[in-house]
Design a protein around this motif. Structure first.
Motif, mmCIF file in Angstrom:
data_model
loop_
_atom_site.group_PDB
_atom_site.id
_atom_site.type_symbol
_atom_site.label_atom_id
_atom_site.label_comp_id
_atom_site.label_asym_id
_atom_site.label_seq_id
_atom_site.Cartn_x
_atom_site.Cartn_y
_atom_site.Cartn_z
ATOM 1 N N PRO A 266 0.804 -1.232 0.000
ATOM 2 C CA PRO A 266 0.000 0.000 0.000
ATOM 3 C C PRO A 266 0.832 1.274 0.000
ATOM 4 O O PRO A 266 0.509 2.235 -0.707
ATOM 5 N N GLU A 267 1.914 1.284 0.774
ATOM 6 C CA GLU A 267 2.749 2.487 0.816
ATOM 7 C C GLU A 267 3.400 2.754 -0.545
ATOM 8 O O GLU A 267 3.530 3.922 -0.958
ATOM 9 N N ARG A 268 3.783 1.693 -1.245
ATOM 10 C CA ARG A 268 4.388 1.863 -2.572
ATOM 11 C C ARG A 268 3.365 2.415 -3.563
ATOM 12 O O ARG A 268 3.687 3.257 -4.415
ATOM 13 N N VAL A 269 2.129 1.963 -3.479
ATOM 14 C CA VAL A 269 1.077 2.479 -4.357
ATOM 15 C C VAL A 269 0.879 3.969 -4.127
ATOM 16 O O VAL A 269 0.791 4.762 -5.073
ATOM 17 N N ILE A 270 0.811 4.367 -2.873
ATOM 18 C CA ILE A 270 0.620 5.785 -2.541
ATOM 19 C C ILE A 270 1.794 6.605 -3.069
ATOM 20 O O ILE A 270 1.610 7.690 -3.644
ATOM 21 N N GLU A 271 3.004 6.083 -2.908
ATOM 22 C CA GLU A 271 4.191 6.790 -3.404
ATOM 23 C C GLU A 271 4.208 6.856 -4.927
ATOM 24 O O GLU A 271 4.645 7.868 -5.508
ATOM 25 N N MET A 291 -4.778 0.551 2.059
ATOM 26 C CA MET A 291 -4.250 1.899 1.853
ATOM 27 C C MET A 291 -4.701 2.846 2.958
ATOM 28 O O MET A 291 -3.924 3.681 3.430
ATOM 29 N N VAL A 292 -5.950 2.713 3.388
ATOM 30 C CA VAL A 292 -6.439 3.526 4.506
ATOM 31 C C VAL A 292 -5.638 3.228 5.771
ATOM 32 O O VAL A 292 -5.343 4.120 6.575
ATOM 33 N N ASP A 293 -5.255 1.943 5.939
ATOM 34 C CA ASP A 293 -4.510 1.513 7.125
ATOM 35 C C ASP A 293 -2.999 1.624 6.950
ATOM 36 O O ASP A 293 -2.236 1.151 7.797
ATOM 37 N N ALA A 294 -2.535 2.232 5.859
ATOM 38 C CA ALA A 294 -1.097 2.305 5.568
ATOM 39 C C ALA A 294 -0.377 3.182 6.589
ATOM 40 O O ALA A 294 -0.995 3.904 7.391
ATOM 41 N N ASP A 295 0.947 3.136 6.532
ATOM 42 C CA ASP A 295 1.797 3.925 7.428
ATOM 43 C C ASP A 295 1.367 5.397 7.396
ATOM 44 O O ASP A 295 1.435 6.046 6.343
ATOM 45 N N PRO A 296 0.917 5.944 8.534
ATOM 46 C CA PRO A 296 0.449 7.346 8.554
ATOM 47 C C PRO A 296 1.505 8.332 8.082
ATOM 48 O O PRO A 296 1.174 9.375 7.507
ATOM 49 N N THR A 328 -9.528 10.119 3.452
ATOM 50 C CA THR A 328 -8.074 9.994 3.593
ATOM 51 C C THR A 328 -7.340 10.481 2.354
ATOM 52 O O THR A 328 -6.282 11.116 2.458
ATOM 53 N N PHE A 329 -7.875 10.212 1.159
ATOM 54 C CA PHE A 329 -7.188 10.524 -0.088
ATOM 55 C C PHE A 329 -7.984 11.561 -0.885
ATOM 56 O O PHE A 329 -7.949 12.730 -0.553
ATOM 57 N N THR A 330 -8.690 11.150 -1.933
ATOM 58 C CA THR A 330 -9.482 12.099 -2.728
ATOM 59 C C THR A 330 -10.862 11.506 -3.006
ATOM 60 O O THR A 330 -11.050 10.294 -2.941
ATOM 61 N N ASP A 331 -11.818 12.386 -3.311
ATOM 62 C CA ASP A 331 -13.155 11.928 -3.697
ATOM 63 C C ASP A 331 -13.084 11.401 -5.137
ATOM 64 O O ASP A 331 -13.394 12.102 -6.096
ATOM 65 N N SER A 332 -12.674 10.153 -5.257
ATOM 66 C CA SER A 332 -12.338 9.623 -6.581
ATOM 67 C C SER A 332 -12.898 8.232 -6.850
ATOM 68 O O SER A 332 -12.662 7.682 -7.927
ATOM 69 N N ILE A 333 -13.652 7.651 -5.923
ATOM 70 C CA ILE A 333 -14.056 6.253 -6.071
ATOM 71 C C ILE A 333 -15.181 6.099 -7.098
ATOM 72 O O ILE A 333 -16.231 6.755 -7.017
ATOM 73 N N TYR A 334 -14.933 5.202 -8.046
ATOM 74 C CA TYR A 334 -15.956 4.722 -8.972
ATOM 75 C C TYR A 334 -16.050 3.218 -8.733
ATOM 76 O O TYR A 334 -15.159 2.468 -9.114
ATOM 77 N N ASN A 335 -17.123 2.803 -8.060
ATOM 78 C CA ASN A 335 -17.268 1.404 -7.667
ATOM 79 C C ASN A 335 -18.099 0.652 -8.701
ATOM 80 O O ASN A 335 -19.248 0.996 -8.961
ATOM 81 N N PHE A 336 -17.472 -0.351 -9.275
ATOM 82 C CA PHE A 336 -18.047 -1.126 -10.366
ATOM 83 C C PHE A 336 -18.654 -2.397 -9.777
ATOM 84 O O PHE A 336 -17.946 -3.188 -9.154
ATOM 85 N N TYR A 337 -19.952 -2.568 -9.945
ATOM 86 C CA TYR A 337 -20.607 -3.803 -9.510
ATOM 87 C C TYR A 337 -20.843 -4.669 -10.735
ATOM 88 O O TYR A 337 -21.477 -4.245 -11.708
#
Length: 530
Positions: A266-271, A291-296, A328-337
């Protein structure tokens, strides 16, 4: 908006229409005419228009579209030289990196049948699937050789190889060396991709995915998830799963730069989002939670403001995960069902998830969704029934000859749900997940969504078990955050305040980890028996 205006708007945004070098545009169009809407046309067209643009950033470095296509053509030539023919089955067992992409496109150019294997499948499963599906060749990462010990070595070619690769095995790089980089003719037989279902309760089924016949599915997808041309896209979801593959294959139309990593950290993805100013992230919900639980400290020192789309699918968004992620990050979620078999059903935007947390979203362009009862009749708004769907994504049936059931011309998803007054879909759970406890219909998801919000709970799955008194009872399998404490009575008491009496768990079992596959689905057959 009429279909013509919709098509023009979406095509312009993703770069299919607009100014550019006329000769390069013409070459790109020729690839589309030659291959149709398929992986070879997407990659070759992107290379024709933007040859010097970086196509992939992975653990091996960077590669341009020009060089990527050349490598694909060399591997295609090598596969032909090896005697492989259109229609032959070739298995891929790989993590996300350039050699998986090269293998995918090369096999499609050959007209082969791709078997996308799950990286968490067992030795016996892989052996059985390879035999059942008639794999002529297996392209695998070196790390998986141990689970392929029962497969003849002459059938194995390495995709990703380390410095200590076995000398008796060849690699895709070795095969490509010295081969011509010229383009290839369209094969006599169209390529095919077989994606294996999650196999959460038994041996995975092979689901044949047919290539779209035209651009309508692509336009429907991009009309709901607003990709833009030439964006940087971090694909964290595995490419062997339908969600990762869908975003990669459709995304090629937009000529992006893909960031692919062999392992999800998760930290690598954020970076990576920060370093490459990525606009799109492709994940499954479990990755979002990590990612939400990643290193603060990593979250605090990185800038992810470039992130416009977090495209997620594969399993339900538990509790208020969408809100936690966007806060935590940005208002960016597009959830595909959707599912491997159905393609998409609905897509929830950030606005949908802010105003109606838990929704599966609204119906995309050229998609029909109905809620039907057991007799195939449509139920009134607000009432729960079985979700059925029809769209332009063709399902070719399972490789064992079976297919999904249909009613009113629509495919049965196997899920129960309802539409609210704003025509937003809500999914109650799998039809076969529902249990009857003391005469009440109970869905595990309600309890899962409640328990995941407990401050001590990091992960949870709820399932039904047989009970002499109640017929069935709910059992919760829980993973606690490191350093947190909670007892069975604590969580039962917490549940009583959150859910109906009949949805309170009769058992709480604590585990170190839930047995999840790479797409985040819990392998329920591997849960302890109680």
């Amino acid at each position: 908006m009429n279909d013509l205006a919709y098509t023009a708007k979406v095509a312009h945004r993703i770069g299919l229409l607009g100014l550019g070098n006329p000769l390069r545009l013409a070459r790109a169009g020729m690839h589309l005419v030659k291959w149709g809407p398929a992986l070879p046309s997407g990659l070759n067209a992107a290379a024709a228009r933007f040859p010097e643009q970086t196509a992939i950033i992975d653990d091996a470095g960077e590669i341009t579209y020009r060089d990527l296509v050349a490598e694909v053509n060399r591997v295609t030539a090598a596969l032909k030289e090896r005697g492989l023919q259109p229609g032959d089955s070739i298995a891929i067992l790989s993590r996300n990196h350039r050699w998986m992409v090269i293998a995918l496109v090369a096999i499609m150019q050959l007209g082969g049948r791709i078997l996308l294997l799950n990286t968490m499948a067992s030795r016996s499963q892989l052996t059985d699937l390879a035999e059942r599906e008639g794999a002529e060749l297996m392209i695998v990462d070196q790390e998986f050789l141990e689970v392929l010990a029962d497969v003849p070595r002459e059938k194995i070619v390495l995709g990703w190889a380390d410095a200590d690769a076995p000398e008796d095995l060849t690699t895709l790089s070795d095969l490509a060396d010295g081969q011509p980089a010229d383009g290839h003719r369209k094969p006599a037989k169209h390529g095919q991709i077989v994606i294996f279902t999650s196999g959460t309760t038994g041996l995975p089924k092979g689901a044949r995915r047919e290539e779209p016949k035209d651009l309508k599915p692509l336009l429907a997808f991009f009309g709901s998830i607003p990709y833009r041309a030439n964006s940087t896209v971090v694909v964290a979801a595995p490419l062997f799963h339908s969600w990762g593959l869908l975003n990669f294959s459709f995304g090629l139309t937009t000529a992006p730069t893909y960031v692919l990593r062999r392992k999800f950290v998760p930290e690598r993805v954020i970076e990576d989002i920060d370093r490459y100013r990525a606009k799109v992230l492709v994940v499954v919900p479990l990755m979002m939670q990590r990612m939400v639980d990643a290193d603060p400290d990593v979250i605090a020192r990185t800038d992810v403001s470039s992130l416009e789309i977090t495209a997620t699918s594969g399993s339900a968004l538990a509790g208020d995960l969408a809100l936690h992620f966007m806060d935590t990050f940005t208002d960016s979620i597009y959830n595909f069902y959707g599912a491997t078999e159905t393609g998409w059903v609905t897509i929830a935007s950030p606005k949908d998830l802010r105003t109606a947390p838990g929704t599966a979203g609204s119906i995309p362009w050229r998609t029909t969704v109905k809620i039907l009862d057991s007799d195939g009749r449509e139920v009134p708004q607000g009432e729960t029934g079985v979700i059925h769907v029809g769209n332009d994504m063709p399902f070719g049936g399972y490789t064992d000859g079976n297919t999904k059931t249909f009613a009113d011309g629509l495919m049965n998803t196997g899920d129960l749900g309802y539409f609210d007054e704003n025509e937003l879909l809500f999914v109650a759970g799998r039809d076969d997940d529902m249990i009857i406890s003391g005469g009440e219909n109970v869905f595990p998801r309600e309890l899962e969504d409640a328990l995941i919000e407990h401050e001590a709970v990091r992960d949870v799955v709820v399932t039904g078990v047989d009970d002499e008194k109640w017929g069935q009872r709910l059992a919760a399998f829980v993973v606690l955050h490191d350093g947190s404490e909670a007892s069975e009575p604590d969580l039962v008491e917490y549940a009583r305040a959150q859910v109906a009496k009949f949805a309170v768990p009769k058992n709480v079992v604590f585990l170190d980890e839930l047995p999840r596959n790479p797409t985040g689905k819990v392998m329920k057959r591997e849960l302890p028996r109680i």
